[in-house]
Write an enzyme that holds these catalytic residues in place. Structure first.
Site, PDB file in Angstrom:
ATOM      1  N   LYS A   1       0.838  -1.198   0.000  1.00 53.90           N
ATOM      2  CA  LYS A   1       0.000   0.000   0.000  1.00 53.90           C
ATOM      3  C   LYS A   1       0.878   1.255   0.000  1.00 53.90           C
ATOM      4  O   LYS A   1       0.689   2.168  -0.782  1.00 53.90           O
ATOM      5  CB  LYS A   1      -0.893  -0.043   1.232  1.00 53.90           C
ATOM      6  CG  LYS A   1      -1.864   1.083   1.362  1.00 53.90           C
ATOM      7  CD  LYS A   1      -2.810   0.789   2.504  1.00 53.90           C
ATOM      8  CE  LYS A   1      -3.514   2.037   2.962  1.00 53.90           C
ATOM      9  NZ  LYS A   1      -4.402   1.787   4.091  1.00 53.90           N
TER      10      LYS A   1
ATOM     11  N   HIS B   1      -3.697 -34.306  17.565  1.00 54.92           N
ATOM     12  CA  HIS B   1      -2.490 -35.030  17.984  1.00 54.92           C
ATOM     13  C   HIS B   1      -1.392 -34.066  18.418  1.00 54.92           C
ATOM     14  O   HIS B   1      -0.240 -34.464  18.552  1.00 54.92           O
ATOM     15  CB  HIS B   1      -2.004 -35.925  16.841  1.00 54.92           C
ATOM     16  CG  HIS B   1      -3.040 -36.923  16.441  1.00 54.92           C
ATOM     17  ND1 HIS B   1      -3.098 -38.185  16.987  1.00 54.92           N
ATOM     18  CD2 HIS B   1      -4.095 -36.816  15.599  1.00 54.92           C
ATOM     19  CE1 HIS B   1      -4.140 -38.824  16.466  1.00 54.92           C
ATOM     20  NE2 HIS B   1      -4.763 -38.012  15.629  1.00 54.92           N
TER      21      HIS B   1
ATOM     22  N   LYS C   1       8.632  -0.855  13.371  1.00 55.46           N
ATOM     23  CA  LYS C   1       9.368  -0.455  12.168  1.00 55.46           C
ATOM     24  C   LYS C   1      10.421   0.597  12.521  1.00 55.46           C
ATOM     25  O   LYS C   1      11.559   0.538  12.094  1.00 55.46           O
ATOM     26  CB  LYS C   1       8.416   0.134  11.121  1.00 55.46           C
ATOM     27  CG  LYS C   1       7.453  -0.874  10.518  1.00 55.46           C
ATOM     28  CD  LYS C   1       6.533  -0.185   9.511  1.00 55.46           C
ATOM     29  CE  LYS C   1       5.423  -1.113   9.058  1.00 55.46           C
ATOM     30  NZ  LYS C   1       4.439  -0.480   8.180  1.00 55.46           N
TER      31      LYS C   1
ATOM     32  N   GLU D   1      10.692  -4.530   4.460  1.00 52.40           N
ATOM     33  CA  GLU D   1      10.812  -5.927   4.028  1.00 52.40           C
ATOM     34  C   GLU D   1      10.478  -6.063   2.541  1.00 52.40           C
ATOM     35  O   GLU D   1      11.189  -6.722   1.772  1.00 52.40           O
ATOM     36  CB  GLU D   1       9.846  -6.821   4.821  1.00 52.40           C
ATOM     37  CG  GLU D   1      10.181  -7.014   6.272  1.00 52.40           C
ATOM     38  CD  GLU D   1       9.489  -6.007   7.193  1.00 52.40           C
ATOM     39  OE1 GLU D   1       9.188  -4.881   6.727  1.00 52.40           O
ATOM     40  OE2 GLU D   1       9.258  -6.335   8.364  1.00 52.40           O
TER      41      GLU D   1
ATOM     42  N   GLU E   1      -4.076  -7.583  15.193  1.00 59.60           N
ATOM     43  CA  GLU E   1      -3.651  -6.235  14.786  1.00 59.60           C
ATOM     44  C   GLU E   1      -4.830  -5.262  14.946  1.00 59.60           C
ATOM     45  O   GLU E   1      -4.631  -4.075  15.183  1.00 59.60           O
ATOM     46  CB  GLU E   1      -3.152  -6.252  13.337  1.00 59.60           C
ATOM     47  CG  GLU E   1      -2.183  -5.128  13.009  1.00 59.60           C
ATOM     48  CD  GLU E   1      -1.477  -5.310  11.674  1.00 59.60           C
ATOM     49  OE1 GLU E   1      -0.431  -5.985  11.640  1.00 59.60           O
ATOM     50  OE2 GLU E   1      -1.966  -4.776  10.674  1.00 59.60           O
TER      51      GLU E   1
ATOM     52  N   GLY F   1      -4.722  -2.301   5.538  1.00 56.86           N
ATOM     53  CA  GLY F   1      -3.865  -3.396   5.062  1.00 56.86           C
ATOM     54  C   GLY F   1      -4.478  -4.773   5.285  1.00 56.86           C
ATOM     55  O   GLY F   1      -4.558  -5.591   4.367  1.00 56.86           O
ATOM     56  N   ARG F   2      -4.949  -5.025   6.503  1.00 58.56           N
ATOM     57  CA  ARG F   2      -5.449  -6.376   6.806  1.00 58.56           C
ATOM     58  C   ARG F   2      -6.854  -6.613   6.267  1.00 58.56           C
ATOM     59  O   ARG F   2      -7.409  -7.694   6.449  1.00 58.56           O
ATOM     60  CB  ARG F   2      -5.390  -6.631   8.311  1.00 58.56           C
ATOM     61  CG  ARG F   2      -6.056  -5.590   9.176  1.00 58.56           C
ATOM     62  CD  ARG F   2      -5.655  -5.772  10.631  1.00 58.56           C
ATOM     63  NE  ARG F   2      -6.112  -4.665  11.469  1.00 58.56           N
ATOM     64  CZ  ARG F   2      -5.475  -3.505  11.616  1.00 58.56           C
ATOM     65  NH1 ARG F   2      -4.353  -3.274  10.947  1.00 58.56           N
ATOM     66  NH2 ARG F   2      -5.944  -2.569  12.419  1.00 58.56           N
TER      67      ARG F   2
END
Ligand code: F6P
Length: 549
Positions: free
Chosen positions: A206, A384, A512, A212, A353, A267-268
């Protein structure tokens, strides 16, 4: 706004909790044969059975009262109509407009945003169909067979969970890969398996400034140029999904290869926007649009269904019940479907978030618990791994159990076995096993009284562990869209009840900033002296190990 814990609706739940906290669901089922009818809801083929929860008629009424009292419906309407409900970033929250298939106008600052949403959708269709149809090829004329999405957080997790879950709908010969981690291993391991002339890189960011993503994008570009010796070809193999066109252009991406989205898409919550480009490339635009349809159907359900039958609101209020009254610290999600293996990772960002906040909308510290820790695993693997703790541990863990009735890959009677495990687990978690039942089993196995005495306590299951069962016909694009939207709205409702802003993420921004400062220091390779004693010594020890750049 009145403080949550001072509200009469909250206090009524507190008083009610004292009456019900020790009541066992086993007894509630025995006394009430109508539990399923009362405590279930449906949207299309998605059935939510919430009868295996520690609630009775009164609890449910009081939880619905709390939703009404905290203004869930009003705030929901504000979100859909584009009011700036993200109060710390002064923005509307309009991911629902991205999948507004009825195309009714949605206004931001007096402008109907539907035409620009439709324009980008048309651009995605045109581009993805040309790539998939072999009309848009690599620089040497090679078919594009691999899409590498480079993005992180919402620019990765949404398209990633969708592409993984919808594998059966993918075009044969088309592969999609997701690079998110700044750890160079992530990109390196993916580049080992793709050819530059057949690869399309989608840089999804965005802001087009996330460290990263930009580092991975630059490394991918260097790799591409190194292998092709053709810098000009970068423009053909790199596209961008961003709201920062200027930075994308500086990177070398052509204007026609930029896919826009807007600051009112968090963003999410962005997988419904151009961030879904890898979905369209991998699954085809028709399937992407089916997913939007499913999400839109859930939006309409969320807008129109009465609270008592409103799936996202019911899920949210049950979550509040356990989080705030039973002090449950976490919420687990078990999808009995291998294709949904990335669902917990996606939900972790969506939920944690959004609702991992301590300050309320009036800027005051809250005096109650907010967002839970989200975790989970696919069934039956989870049985399990950590189910022992669910059955006999000391911590309450409310959980969602999801499953499709039909498998995409029938194999013998394996899906029937999977379904049986699904039904058996929620039943066992609810019922438990009484001392008498455990004793009868041991006696039936022929154990002596002495052995029974020692072993019996270990074989008792308290039960009374709450679960929601979410059962649907097929895991197809429409249902997946509806399920993801269901969780978005659940998170939204909880944010309203807790009176927090679910749409910012200052904690992530802080991270950040911190890394940037330390990186400057590390790169200088000078002795660290500016931090606390622990950090200084860790950095200096790392330096003594001659760390790699
Ligand atoms: O993780 C924090 C965050 O800000 C998310 O909200 C977002 O999805 C992600 O970073 C990536 O941001 P961008 O798309 O700008 O690269």
């Amino acid at each position: 706004m009145q403080k949550l814990t001072a509200r009469a609706s909250w206090k009524a739940l507190e008083a009610h909790f004292e009456q019900i906290k020790d009541v066992h669901m086993r007894d509630m089922f025995e006394q009430d044969s109508e539990r399923f009818k009362k405590f279930s809801a449906q949207m299309d083929d998605i059935l939510l059975d919430f009868s295996k929860n520690r609630i009775n008629d009164e609890t449910f009424k009081l939880l619905c009262d709390l939703a009404r009292d905290t203004g869930v419906q009003e705030r929901r309407d504000h979100m859909f109509s584009g009011e700036p409900i993200n109060i710390s970033e002064f923005r509307p929250v309009l991911h629902t407009a991205l999948r507004n298939r009825s195309n009714t106008p949605v206004y931001v600052d007096g402008e109907n945003v539907m035409p620009k949403i439709n324009r980008v959708l048309a651009q995605i269709r045109y581009f993805s169909e040309r790539v998939r149809g072999g009309h848009l090829r690599g620089y040497s004329g090679h078919l594009i067979t691999d899409v590498v999405n480079i993005g992180i957080g919402g620019s990765d997790l949404g398209p990633h969970v969708v592409c993984d879950s919808m594998k059966p709908y993918a075009q044969r010969g088309m592969n999609v890969h997701f690079v998110s981690n700044v750890d160079p291993t992530h990109l390196t391991e993916i580049l080992k398996f793709v050819k530059p002339e057949a690869t399309l890189f989608v840089i999804s960011s965005k802001t087009f400034s996330t460290q990263e993503t930009i580092l991975n994008a630059k490394s991918a570009r260097d790799w591409f140029i190194r292998l092709t010796a053709n810098e000009k070809a970068v423009a053909r193999h790199f596209v961008a999904v961003t709201s920062n066109k200027k930075a994308a252009a500086e990177f070398g991406i052509l204007e026609e290869n930029m896919f826009e989205f807007w600051d009112w898409v968090g963003g999410r919550y962005s997988l419904w926007s151009a961030i879904g480009l890898p979905i369209a490339l991998y699954l085809g635009m028709d399937h992407f649009e089916e997913m939007l349809e499913g999400a839109h159907a859930m939006d309409l359900h969320f807008k129109e269904a009465p609270i008592e039958k409103n799936i996202p609101i019911v899920l949210a209020m049950l979550g509040v019940w356990y989080n705030n009254f039973f002090d449950a610290q976490s919420h687990a999600v078990m999808a009995y479907n291998q294709y949904l293996r990335r669902l917990p990772a996606y939900l972790q960002q969506l939920d944690m978030e959004s609702n991992g906040k301590t300050i309320d909308r009036e800027g005051k510290r809250v005096d109650y618990l907010t967002g839970p820790i989200i975790w989970g695993e696919t069934g039956s693997n989870c049985q399990h791994a950590f189910f022992q703790l669910l059955h006999q541990g000391t911590k309450p863990v409310p959980a969602d159990f999801l499953i499709p009735a039909r498998s995409k890959n029938p194999l013998g009677n394996q899906h029937c076995v999977l379904l049986s495990n699904y039904f058996a687990q929620t039943r066992a978690l609810m019922k438990g096993k009484t001392e008498a039942e455990a004793r009868a089993e041991l006696e039936y196995s022929g154990h002596s009284e002495e052995v029974i005495k020692d072993v019996l306590p270990h074989k008792i299951f308290e039960g009374n562990k709450p679960t929601n069962s979410i059962l649907f016909e097929n895991l197809d694009p429409r249902t997946l869209g509806a399920l993801l939207a269901m969780y978005e709205h659940k998170v939204f409702v909880q944010g309203v009840v807790w009176n927090i802003n679910s749409f910012d993420q200052w904690g992530v921004e802080y991270g950040k900033q911190l890394a940037t400062d330390i990186q400057r220091e590390l790169s200088s390779r000078e002795e660290a002296i500016n931090y606390d004693d622990s950090t200084n010594n860790l950095i200096n020890y790392c330096m003594s190990l001659k760390f790699t750049d």
